[in-house]
Design an enzyme around this catalytic site. Structure first.
Site, mmCIF file in Angstrom:
data_model
loop_
_atom_site.group_PDB
_atom_site.id
_atom_site.type_symbol
_atom_site.label_atom_id
_atom_site.label_comp_id
_atom_site.label_asym_id
_atom_site.label_seq_id
_atom_site.Cartn_x
_atom_site.Cartn_y
_atom_site.Cartn_z
ATOM 1 N N SER A 132 0.857 -1.195 0.000
ATOM 2 C CA SER A 132 0.000 0.000 0.000
ATOM 3 C C SER A 132 0.889 1.240 0.000
ATOM 4 C CB SER A 132 -0.923 -0.007 1.220
ATOM 5 O OG SER A 132 -0.182 -0.252 2.395
ATOM 6 N N SER A 176 2.501 -2.416 4.257
ATOM 7 C CA SER A 176 2.506 -0.957 4.101
ATOM 8 C C SER A 176 3.822 -0.516 3.484
ATOM 9 C CB SER A 176 2.368 -0.275 5.461
ATOM 10 O OG SER A 176 3.582 -0.402 6.179
ATOM 11 N N ASP A 177 3.823 0.573 2.735
ATOM 12 C CA ASP A 177 5.111 1.181 2.406
ATOM 13 C C ASP A 177 5.730 1.615 3.733
ATOM 14 O OD1 ASP A 177 7.350 2.149 1.208
ATOM 15 O OD2 ASP A 177 6.308 3.307 -0.332
ATOM 16 N N TRP A 178 7.046 1.800 3.718
ATOM 17 C CA TRP A 178 7.785 1.968 4.973
ATOM 18 C C TRP A 178 7.339 3.235 5.724
ATOM 19 C CZ3 TRP A 178 8.186 -2.439 3.293
ATOM 20 C CH2 TRP A 178 9.079 -3.382 3.758
ATOM 21 N N ALA A 238 4.209 3.968 6.276
ATOM 22 C CA ALA A 238 2.959 4.519 5.731
ATOM 23 C C ALA A 238 1.753 4.284 6.640
ATOM 24 C CB ALA A 238 2.681 3.937 4.346
#
Ligand code: BGC
Length: 808
Positions: A198, A230-232, A234
């Site tokens: 995401s 999740s993106d880091w 996010a």
């Protein structure tokens, strides 16, 4: 919103395992253990899973030159191959690298679209076209996962540019979202993706880790049963818990620190947590991290050979006035010009960076490919900005006497906590053993032996202040200035400062930098620092004059132009499509000598080539990976056919590009152009690009014979009328003249690569399922009636036509 009763069948058998876990264990499982791994639970036979970037190779859990990776061509180069089988093999190669490095989940492919050529991660993404992106994404996913390693198509969704990437709110209408931006993800899920990432941004006002798009269409319509990672950083709050956001990375995630309490006091539901845990357990089972199942053994790989072949297939011959392929045997003297000829850029900057064992430069490869020629080199123009690492051969570690540098970590009291011997002066700690968070000072020490006498610009790059000593004398005591607010960008592509230092050829000089660590918030456990040398201050006119003299005395001039790390990287967008520095002046001056001039472009995204009409040939080599040089030499000498076709339209000037906007207004980025991006927008605007979508030349000639409909397939027959074997990419586009809904003027519905011997006739069978003609109207609808399918060599060169009736 997710409901525990709607578990996919694939996770049901894991419910008894779930029932053995405490609330605390479950809450820990849905957050990473650290930067790159998940939490192990040996009591249920679950080991930690390791996640890693590429996606153009696999870096592994440590960012360390002592553990090098295979550096494959970047996403835009892979897409330029238009080759589904190659994308599959590329995924398989990544799986093999992943297993070698103990990685279970590869964070790729990056399948956002080339909406604007200014997008900073353009090089990492495939194409402006959703169909081309979708087919390659699906093949990449299968190639990885057939070999037991999870793929993570990213970033879901509408992360098509980088400006204000953590907060930008993308406004895009539903049709454009479905028909363009979601399509590659849909196809990747159809191919069975085990995870998905995401994005940082919001869509329609809701940040993606909390967005309903994670449930619909992803789960409810497409039947995704995997893990949304999740993106880091996010995941911003507990509001991502009721959303279909499964794993918060890196961990433990501050935003979910309160998860157990929130469930106990009823603010969040345990059923939502269970749903995430079941999916994580399924992922673990799939990658062989649960129970006794051993991970699948990936197919054996000859990494460099594959990287070279992939780079050749992604190399696009844009223009050729007959000079290529050069006849290696008859070349007397050859001028090779350009900084990127010697210091090739093989990949873009940011999290996609991997550290290759060795890079083959075009200069070295050309020298090898034309052993009989007198090859002379001139830099011609400086491309590099900021400091670049010092070559290993010029460094000695004072502690070991070996090539390299000693790095030591000290706490606030000055006690040495840790030290390591490194073989590079450009270092990133992002995971790994060094006690970054506990260190107040980090010291680099090396003995540097310059090759030449003179003044150099010695300095360092990073987000921290530092003091640079040369032979014990302090020469610099300052902090590089961080531009913009994206700490991640500053981290992965740091600013630099330098001092002018006099050095003597062959005399060993002691160099030491003491970095003071500034607190870095979410990145406090990470550090990026480079000791290096910036380009010398030279007169641009003099560099050009030297290159011109060399070109004038040669039979052929090869100029390698390109971008640098400050132009194409994660964390920011481009503001111009011009080549940096004085490269345009250089090409014009070399071409003006009258010596046939071949320009090789080393850039991951479109650049403007204002001299295109003045040179004999133009080859777009992209960021070709570690074997880039060999691939270029193979194509220039004709050992290999240039296999690529443009996956994105190339403009003659930025002002001509119909869709460019990447800067949000009041936090919002409006995709006003709707369905019309890339070539669709160029057609709508009736504007002429420099090179159209799908364009690329080969070394043989073809005639387009016939096209016909057979069932739901278009069969296209073409003949190789030339004297060499060749590859071509057959492209099929649809048009709908009497559409009742708005449509692009033309859109890609299928493609295939063909190979043919001289004189050979080949037929490409290209399936056109009815969905390719559908539009989104709350559901997929195929308007019954007449469509025109057109086949040919690019969106602007379509000699064959098939009338196609879609059934009611
Ligand atoms: C990037 C992702 C990447 C992650 C981990 C983020 O900044 O957007 O693509 O996978 O970092 O490095």
């Amino acid at each position: 919103m997710p409901d525990i009763a709607t578990h996919p069948d694939t996770v049901r058998h894991l419910v008894p395992l779930l029932d053995r876990l405490t609330l605390e264990q479950k809450a820990a499982l849905v957050q990473g253990a650290d930067f790159w791994t998940t939490v192990p639970l040996p009591e249920i036979g679950l080991r930690a899973m390791t996640l890693s970037d590429g996606p153009a190779g696999v870096r592994g859990p440590r960012w360390d030159e002592r553990e090098p990776s295979l550096n494959l061509p970047s996403g835009s180069a892979l897409a330029a191959s238009w080759d589904i089988d190659l994308a599959y093999r590329y995924g398989a190669a990544a799986a093999s690298e992943a297993r070698r490095k103990g990685v279970d989940v590869v964070l790729g492919p990056t399948i956002n679209l080339h909406r604007s050529p200014l997008g900073g991660r353009h090089f990492e993404c495939f194409s402006e076209d959703p169909e081309l992106s979708a087919e390659l994404a699906a093949a990449y996913v299968r190639g990885l996962q057939d070999n037991g390693v999870a793929a993570t198509p990213k970033h879901y969704v509408a992360n098509d540019s980088e400006t204000d990437r953590f907060t930008v709110d993308v406004r895009v209408d539903e049709r454009a979202l479905r028909e363009l931006y979601l399509l590659p993800f849909e196809r990747a899920v159809e191919a069975g993706a085990w995870t998905l990432m995401s994005a940082y941004n919001a869509v329609d006002g809701v940040t993606m880790t909390e967005n309903d798009l994670l449930e619909t269409p992803l789960n409810s319509e497409w039947g995704f049963d995997g893990v949304v990672i999740s993106d880091w950083t996010a995941v911003r709050s507990l509001d991502a818990v009721p959303a279909a956001q499964d794993l918060a990375m890196p961990g433990p995630a501050p935003a979910w620190a309160d998860l157990v309490t929130a469930i106990r006091d009823g603010r969040r539901s345990e059923a939502d947590l269970d749903r995430k845990v079941l999916r994580l357990l399924l992922l673990a089972e799939r990658v062989g991290a649960l129970g006794d199942a051993a991970p699948v053994e990936p197919a054996p790989l000859d990494g460099p050979a594959f990287a070279r072949a992939a780079a050749i297939e992604g190399t696009v011959l844009l223009h050729n006035a007959g000079v290529l392929p050069v006849d290696a045997a008859s070349l007397g003297r050859l001028a090779v010009i350009g900084q990127n000829a010697r210091e090739a850029r093989t990949q873009g900057g940011g999290s996609a960076t991997v550290i290759p064992e060795a890079v083959v430069s075009p200069l070295d490869a050309i020298r090898t490919a034309v052993p009989g020629a007198d090859v002379r080199y001139e830099i011609g123009a400086v491309v590099q900005e900021g400091v670049a690492e010092i070559p290993l051969a010029q460094l000695r570690n004072p502690a070991t006497g070996e090539a390299g540098m000693r790095v030591a970590f000290f706490d606030a009291e000055g006690t040495e906590l840790f030290a390591e011997n490194r073989r590079s002066t450009a270092l990133v700690w992002f995971g790994g053993d060094a006690p970054i968070a506990a260190s107040a000072t980090v010291v680099f020490e090396t003995l540097y032996t310059p090759a030449e006498t003179g003044e150099i610009e010695l300095g360092f790059a990073g987000a921290n202040p530092g003091r640079l000593f040369v032979d014990e004398g302090l020469v610099l005591d300052d902090a590089p200035v961080i531009e913009g607010s994206d700490l991640g960008a500053a981290f992965l592509n740091p600013p630099s400062i330098t001092a002018t230092v006099a050095v003597e050829a062959g005399r060993e000089t002691a160099v030491r930098v003491e970095f003071t660590r500034a607190a870095a918030g979410a990145l406090s456990g990470a550090l990026s620092a480079t000791l290096g040398i910036a380009p010398e201050r030279t007169d641009p006119a003099e560099l050009i004059a030297r290159a011109v003299a060399e070109a004038a005395a040669s039979d052929v001039a090869i100029v390698v132009v390109g971008t640098n790390a400050k132009v194409e990287s994660e964390g920011y967008d481009r503001t111009s499509l011009d080549l940096p520095g004085h490269q345009d002046d250089l090409v014009r001056a070399v071409a003006a000598t009258g010596t046939p001039t071949v320009v090789v472009v080393n850039a991951g995204s479109p650049v403007v080539l204002p001299w295109a009409g003045e040179v004999a040939a133009i080859v777009q080599g992209y960021f070709g990976g570690q074997e880039f040089g060999h691939a270029i030499a193979d194509v220039l000498t004709g050992t290999a056919e240039p296999g690529g076709r443009l996956p994105t339209t190339w403009p003659a000037a930025l002002a001509d590009v119909p869709v460019t906007e990447v800067v949000p207004t009041d936090g919002r980025l409006e995709y006003r152009e709707g369905l019309h991006i890339g070539y669709r927008a160029w057609l709508k605007a009736d504007a002429e690009p420099a090179f159209p979508f799908g364009h690329g030349l080969g070394y043989t000639t073809w005639t387009w014979d016939a096209a016909q409909r057979v069932g739901d397939t278009v069969e296209v027959t073409l003949v190789n009328t030339g004297e060499r074997a060749g590859k071509h990419v057959v492209q099929v586009y649809a048009e709908r003249a009497d559409s009742t809904v708005e449509r692009p003027a033309r859109w890609l519905v299928g493609f295939a690569t063909v190979q043919a011997a001289p004189g050979e006739t080949v037929t490409a069978a290209i399936p056109v399922p009815s969905r390719r003609l559908a539009h989104w109207a709350g559901e997929w609808v195929v308007e019954p009636g007449e469509y025109t399918l057109r086949a040919g060599a690019s969106v602007a060169d379509l000699p064959l036509t098939v009338n196609w009736t879609a059934a009611k």
